[in-house]
Design an enzyme around this catalytic site. Structure first.
Site, short mmCIF file in Angstrom:
data_model
loop_
_atom_site.label_atom_id
_atom_site.label_comp_id
_atom_site.label_asym_id
_atom_site.label_seq_id
_atom_site.Cartn_x
_atom_site.Cartn_y
_atom_site.Cartn_z
N GLY A 170 -10.06 -3.62 2.48
CA GLY A 170 -9.06 -3.60 3.54
C GLY A 170 -9.17 -2.35 4.39
N ASP A 171 -8.11 -2.06 5.11
CA ASP A 171 -8.10 -0.91 6.02
C ASP A 171 -7.90 0.42 5.30
OD1 ASP A 171 -5.42 -2.01 5.44
OD2 ASP A 171 -4.72 -0.29 6.60
N GLY B 187 -4.50 -5.67 6.29
CA GLY B 187 -5.62 -4.80 6.61
C GLY B 187 -6.53 -5.27 7.73
N ARG C 162 -13.70 -7.86 -1.17
CA ARG C 162 -13.02 -7.66 0.12
C ARG C 162 -12.46 -6.24 0.19
NH1 ARG C 162 -7.62 -5.92 1.56
NH2 ARG C 162 -7.10 -6.79 3.57
N THR D 255 0.82 -1.21 0.00
CA THR D 255 0.00 0.00 0.00
C THR D 255 0.86 1.27 0.00
OG1 THR D 255 -1.69 -1.17 1.25
CG2 THR D 255 -1.69 1.22 1.45
N THR E 278 0.08 0.94 6.47
CA THR E 278 0.30 -0.05 5.43
C THR E 278 0.43 -1.40 6.11
OG1 THR E 278 1.97 -0.91 3.91
CG2 THR E 278 2.72 0.74 5.47
N GLY E 279 0.04 -2.44 5.44
CA GLY E 279 0.18 -3.76 6.04
C GLY E 279 -1.08 -4.59 5.88
N1 GLY Z 1 -3.48 -2.53 3.89
C1 GLY Z 1 -4.16 -2.79 2.71
C2 GLY Z 1 -5.09 -3.90 2.74
O1 GLY Z 1 -5.01 -4.79 3.58
O2 GLY Z 1 -5.94 -3.92 1.90
#
Ligand code: GLY
Length: 321
Positions: A218-219, A242, A216, A188, A239-240
């Site tokens: 993510g964060d 999610g 789906r 990310t 980042t990481g």
């Molecule tokens: N950090 C991005 C995701 O998990 O989508």
């Protein structure tokens, strides 16, 4: 395990600095960046800093600066954002992005878009031109098209490197393919900025995780999870992996701790400790307050980042100790 990036590398902005000295921090993802992709990541980070700093140094807003920095990384195939992103399990690119203005708390987000090459541009249009905050899928694409953002084909966002990565991943056992591994994730991109008016802003953009289920989210595009900005606390981009980050609402968690009087670098390190100890998560964070104080940390093998202010310019790929 946890990386403290700033010690001995560059100076913190002075505590008594007026919030009129711009600062820009960008990241290009926290994961096990392979040796052969290090140069491409550094190149992309430096280009993003150049674009964002161009805005800030000519008196532009933090909001414009983070948008321009993130667009550069979305356009760069080295990163998991825009063209070149990880593919979902059906071989499609599905993108998420959020942008937030710390002065007004206005925000714009898009999720699961398949035909927008620069989702952060669509997110910015939502922030600026919609009473709503969040659009997903076809509705987001329709909004973007109606507001002058060109739509592309999903195939235009797919590159051979990612087709091969997905093929190899899906050839593993079904059990393995459900497990998060920092070796294959996550990349990310994001930026936080402070402008000459004293406003901060943040933006985050992603293609999400490799082999994710269609739909789906993510964060990255969720307010307070992958991105947050409030002049009263801090601007943050994470980042990481999610799912763990979402459980902790990590960007807001970190911003709140800055608002309570903690230094951003301490908070960034604590955020990674919390992510790992509470939910066994992996990732990274960049954090900046309206006084120009900043922090960065990650608990993945590597993280790509860059920092620019009038006094200094630094970029690198940090390794975890
Ligand atoms: N950090 C991005 C995701 O998990 O989508």
């Amino acid at each position: 395990m946890i990386s403290t990036l700033l010690e001995g590398q560059f100076q913190q902005a002075p505590r008594d600095r007026l919030a009129a000295d711009p600062v820009l921090i960008v990241h290009g993802g926290a994961w096990a960046i392979p040796d052969d992709l290090v140069d491409a990541h550094l190149h992309g980070i430096r280009n993003a800093m150049c674009a964002g700093w161009g805005v800030l140094s000519s008196g532009g807003s933090a909001l414009d600066a983070v948008e321009e920095a993130v667009v550069i990384m979305e356009d760069d195939e080295a990163f998991d954002a825009g063209r070149g992103s990880f593919l979902n399990r059906e071989g499609k690119v599905q993108l998420d992005a959020l942008i937030m203005d710390g002065g007004t708390l206005r925000a714009g987000g898009v999720g699961c878009v398949e035909r927008i090459a620069n989702p952060v541009r669509a997110a910015r249009k939502i922030l600026s031109e919609s009473p709503h905050i969040y659009f997903v899928a076809e509705g987001a694409e329709r909004f973007a098209a109606e507001h002058g953002i060109p739509l592309c084909k999903n195939e235009d966002l797919v590159i051979p490197r990612e087709v091969e990565r997905l093929r190899r991943f899906q050839a593993q056992s079904a059990e393995m393919s459900e497990v998060f591994a920092p070796e294959i994730s996550h990349d990310t991109v994001g930026a936080v900025a402070l402008d000459a008016e004293g406003n901060i802003a943040a933006a985050t953009s992603t293609g999400g995780t490799l082999n994710k289920a269609p739909g789906r989210l993510g964060d990255s595009s969720l307010i307070g999870c992958g991105c947050y900005a409030d002049n009263g606390s801090a601007a943050a981009s994470t980042t990481g992996w999610g799912e763990p980050i979402m459980k902790l609402v990590l960007a807001k968690w970190a911003a709140d701790r800055v608002a309570s009087g903690n230094l951003p670098q301490w908070v960034a390190d604590e955020a990674m400790n919390y992510l790992q100890s509470r939910v066994n998560g992996h990732g990274g964070i960049i954090l900046l307050d309206a006084r120009g104080r900043f922090g960065m940390a990650h608990n993945t093998p590597r993280m790509a980042w860059g920092l620019k202010s009038a006094a200094q310019e630094t970029s690198g790929i940090t390794r975890n100790r």
